[in-house]
Design a protein around this motif. Structure first.
Motif, PDB file in Angstrom:
ATOM      1  N   LYS A   1       6.077  -0.718   9.380  1.00 37.88           N
ATOM      2  CA  LYS A   1       5.873  -2.069   8.831  1.00 37.88           C
ATOM      3  C   LYS A   1       4.447  -2.537   9.098  1.00 37.88           C
ATOM      4  CE  LYS A   1      10.550  -3.902   9.288  1.00 37.88           C
ATOM      5  NZ  LYS A   1      11.333  -5.017   9.808  1.00 37.88           N
ATOM      6  N   TYR A   2       3.988  -2.345  10.338  1.00 39.78           N
ATOM      7  CA  TYR A   2       2.624  -2.747  10.679  1.00 39.78           C
ATOM      8  C   TYR A   2       1.592  -1.992   9.844  1.00 39.78           C
ATOM      9  CZ  TYR A   2       4.355  -5.238  14.824  1.00 39.78           C
ATOM     10  OH  TYR A   2       4.995  -6.096  15.666  1.00 39.78           O
ATOM     11  N   LEU A   3       1.803  -0.679   9.707  1.00 38.67           N
ATOM     12  CA  LEU A   3       0.866   0.115   8.916  1.00 38.67           C
ATOM     13  C   LEU A   3       0.878  -0.306   7.448  1.00 38.67           C
ATOM     14  CD1 LEU A   3       1.345   3.699  10.368  1.00 38.67           C
ATOM     15  CD2 LEU A   3      -0.725   2.311  10.434  1.00 38.67           C
ATOM     16  N   ALA A   4       2.060  -0.545   6.902  1.00 38.89           N
ATOM     17  CA  ALA A   4       2.152  -0.922   5.492  1.00 38.89           C
ATOM     18  C   ALA A   4       1.493  -2.277   5.246  1.00 38.89           C
ATOM     19  CB  ALA A   4       3.616  -0.950   5.052  1.00 38.89           C
ATOM     20  N   CYS A   5       1.839  -3.262   6.051  1.00 38.78           N
ATOM     21  CA  CYS A   5       1.264  -4.601   5.847  1.00 38.78           C
ATOM     22  C   CYS A   5      -0.236  -4.612   6.136  1.00 38.78           C
ATOM     23  CB  CYS A   5       1.998  -5.624   6.716  1.00 38.78           C
ATOM     24  SG  CYS A   5       3.697  -5.910   6.166  1.00 38.78           S
ATOM     25  N   GLY A   6      -0.660  -3.866   7.146  1.00 45.00           N
ATOM     26  CA  GLY A   6      -2.087  -3.769   7.435  1.00 45.00           C
ATOM     27  C   GLY A   6      -2.847  -3.091   6.305  1.00 45.00           C
ATOM     28  N   SER A   7      -2.260  -2.051   5.744  1.00 46.12           N
ATOM     29  CA  SER A   7      -2.899  -1.354   4.628  1.00 46.12           C
ATOM     30  C   SER A   7      -3.008  -2.252   3.408  1.00 46.12           C
ATOM     31  CB  SER A   7      -2.106  -0.100   4.257  1.00 46.12           C
ATOM     32  OG  SER A   7      -2.097   0.808   5.314  1.00 46.12           O
ATOM     33  N   MET A   8      -1.970  -3.041   3.166  1.00 48.69           N
ATOM     34  CA  MET A   8      -2.024  -3.969   2.028  1.00 48.69           C
ATOM     35  C   MET A   8      -3.105  -5.034   2.241  1.00 48.69           C
ATOM     36  SD  MET A   8       1.905  -4.490   0.840  1.00 48.69           S
ATOM     37  CE  MET A   8       2.877  -4.021   2.257  1.00 48.69           C
ATOM     38  N   ALA A   9      -3.205  -5.551   3.451  1.00 49.57           N
ATOM     39  CA  ALA A   9      -4.233  -6.555   3.747  1.00 49.57           C
ATOM     40  C   ALA A   9      -5.631  -5.948   3.586  1.00 49.57           C
ATOM     41  CB  ALA A   9      -4.040  -7.103   5.153  1.00 49.57           C
ATOM     42  N   LEU A  10      -5.823  -4.744   4.116  1.00 50.30           N
ATOM     43  CA  LEU A  10      -7.117  -4.071   3.985  1.00 50.30           C
ATOM     44  C   LEU A  10      -7.447  -3.794   2.524  1.00 50.30           C
ATOM     45  CD1 LEU A  10      -9.565  -2.797   5.355  1.00 50.30           C
ATOM     46  CD2 LEU A  10      -8.240  -0.671   5.522  1.00 50.30           C
TER      47      LEU A  10
ATOM     48  N   THR B   1     -15.228  -6.314  -4.558  1.00 42.25           N
ATOM     49  CA  THR B   1     -15.602  -5.752  -5.853  1.00 42.25           C
ATOM     50  C   THR B   1     -15.895  -6.886  -6.827  1.00 42.25           C
ATOM     51  OG1 THR B   1     -13.364  -5.683  -6.764  1.00 42.25           O
ATOM     52  CG2 THR B   1     -14.065  -3.791  -5.418  1.00 42.25           C
ATOM     53  N   SER B   2     -16.195  -6.525  -8.040  1.00 43.53           N
ATOM     54  CA  SER B   2     -16.455  -7.536  -9.069  1.00 43.53           C
ATOM     55  C   SER B   2     -15.190  -7.829  -9.887  1.00 43.53           C
ATOM     56  CB  SER B   2     -17.589  -7.074  -9.980  1.00 43.53           C
ATOM     57  OG  SER B   2     -17.227  -5.855 -10.601  1.00 43.53           O
ATOM     58  N   ALA B   3     -14.038  -7.687  -9.258  1.00 40.47           N
ATOM     59  CA  ALA B   3     -12.784  -7.951  -9.956  1.00 40.47           C
ATOM     60  C   ALA B   3     -12.710  -9.415 -10.366  1.00 40.47           C
ATOM     61  CB  ALA B   3     -11.600  -7.605  -9.057  1.00 40.47           C
ATOM     62  N   PRO B   4     -12.215  -9.695 -11.566  1.00 41.11           N
ATOM     63  CA  PRO B   4     -12.101 -11.089 -11.998  1.00 41.11           C
ATOM     64  C   PRO B   4     -11.054 -11.838 -11.171  1.00 41.11           C
ATOM     65  CG  PRO B   4     -11.107  -9.601 -13.607  1.00 41.11           C
ATOM     66  CD  PRO B   4     -11.758  -8.749 -12.569  1.00 41.11           C
ATOM     67  N   PRO B   5     -11.167 -13.152 -11.121  1.00 41.80           N
ATOM     68  CA  PRO B   5     -10.230 -13.952 -10.319  1.00 41.80           C
ATOM     69  C   PRO B   5      -8.759 -13.719 -10.674  1.00 41.80           C
ATOM     70  CG  PRO B   5     -12.078 -15.303 -10.991  1.00 41.80           C
ATOM     71  CD  PRO B   5     -12.224 -13.983 -11.690  1.00 41.80           C
ATOM     72  N   ILE B   6      -8.451 -13.504 -11.937  1.00 38.26           N
ATOM     73  CA  ILE B   6      -7.060 -13.274 -12.320  1.00 38.26           C
ATOM     74  C   ILE B   6      -6.538 -11.976 -11.701  1.00 38.26           C
ATOM     75  CG2 ILE B   6      -7.587 -12.134 -14.502  1.00 38.26           C
ATOM     76  CD1 ILE B   6      -4.670 -14.529 -13.925  1.00 38.26           C
ATOM     77  N   ALA B   7      -7.397 -10.960 -11.605  1.00 39.43           N
ATOM     78  CA  ALA B   7      -6.998  -9.700 -10.969  1.00 39.43           C
ATOM     79  C   ALA B   7      -6.768  -9.907  -9.477  1.00 39.43           C
ATOM     80  CB  ALA B   7      -8.058  -8.633 -11.204  1.00 39.43           C
ATOM     81  N   LEU B   8      -7.634 -10.691  -8.844  1.00 33.33           N
ATOM     82  CA  LEU B   8      -7.457 -10.979  -7.420  1.00 33.33           C
ATOM     83  C   LEU B   8      -6.161 -11.744  -7.175  1.00 33.33           C
ATOM     84  CD1 LEU B   8     -11.097 -11.994  -6.424  1.00 33.33           C
ATOM     85  CD2 LEU B   8      -9.884  -9.890  -5.817  1.00 33.33           C
ATOM     86  N   ALA B   9      -5.895 -12.732  -8.016  1.00 35.09           N
ATOM     87  CA  ALA B   9      -4.674 -13.521  -7.854  1.00 35.09           C
ATOM     88  C   ALA B   9      -3.432 -12.669  -8.089  1.00 35.09           C
ATOM     89  CB  ALA B   9      -4.693 -14.709  -8.813  1.00 35.09           C
ATOM     90  N   THR B  10      -3.469 -11.833  -9.109  1.00 36.56           N
ATOM     91  CA  THR B  10      -2.329 -10.964  -9.393  1.00 36.56           C
ATOM     92  C   THR B  10      -2.106  -9.983  -8.250  1.00 36.56           C
ATOM     93  OG1 THR B  10      -2.767 -11.146 -11.765  1.00 36.56           O
ATOM     94  CG2 THR B  10      -1.387  -9.312 -11.044  1.00 36.56           C
ATOM     95  N   ALA B  11      -3.177  -9.377  -7.773  1.00 41.73           N
ATOM     96  CA  ALA B  11      -3.064  -8.436  -6.654  1.00 41.73           C
ATOM     97  C   ALA B  11      -2.535  -9.148  -5.412  1.00 41.73           C
ATOM     98  CB  ALA B  11      -4.408  -7.788  -6.364  1.00 41.73           C
ATOM     99  N   ALA B  12      -3.033 -10.341  -5.147  1.00 39.53           N
ATOM    100  CA  ALA B  12      -2.573 -11.091  -3.974  1.00 39.53           C
ATOM    101  C   ALA B  12      -1.080 -11.384  -4.066  1.00 39.53           C
ATOM    102  CB  ALA B  12      -3.364 -12.394  -3.831  1.00 39.53           C
TER     103      ALA B  12
END
Length: 128
Positions: A84-93, A101-112
């Motif tokens: 669980k720690y590794l999975a959640c840490g990997s997702m946060a990283l 990156t130069s990802a657009p805000p909609i991509a950041l929001a969707t990924a989040a």
């Protein structure tokens, strides 16, 4: 099986079989490397094999090193605390790297949203 499903089934079985082997390989790599989760790939491989080759599903479930991870998931839905720690840490990283990156805000929001949802799912599973 209905008639329209047969052409789809004809190409999906070999595809799922191949994907099962890719997931098995990634699962083995994940069990060796400390930062890559292996169990999720083994669970995915077992599902792919259950849809394409019951023989290889049985092989995976009966494997002395790989099978227990999948069987524990199927029986209890449990995820070890370390995983669980590794999975959640990997997702946060991953999200932190994505923000660099130069990802657009909609991509950041969707990924989040996706990563928060996945993190909540992982963190609320019972522990092994």
């Amino acid at each position: 099986m209905t008639e329209p499903d047969q052409p789809r089934r004809r190409w999906s079985r070999p595809l799922l079989f191949a994907l099962g082997w890719v997931c098995t390989a990634l699962g083995v790599i994940g069990l060796i490397l400390p930062l890559m989760p292996g169990t999720i790939f083994l669970i995915a491989a077992a599902w792919c094999f259950s849809q394409s080759s019951p023989r290889f599903e049985g092989w995976l479930l009966g494997h002395p090193r790989l099978g227990p991870h999948v069987l524990r998931w199927r029986q209890t839905g449990a995820i070890a605390r370390r995983a669980k720690y590794l999975a959640c840490g990997s997702m946060a990283l991953s999200f932190i790297l994505l923000t660099q990156t130069s990802a657009p805000p909609i991509a950041l929001a969707t990924a989040a949203l996706c990563l928060v949802g996945a993190g909540l799912y992982v963190s609320t599973r019972p522990e092994a």
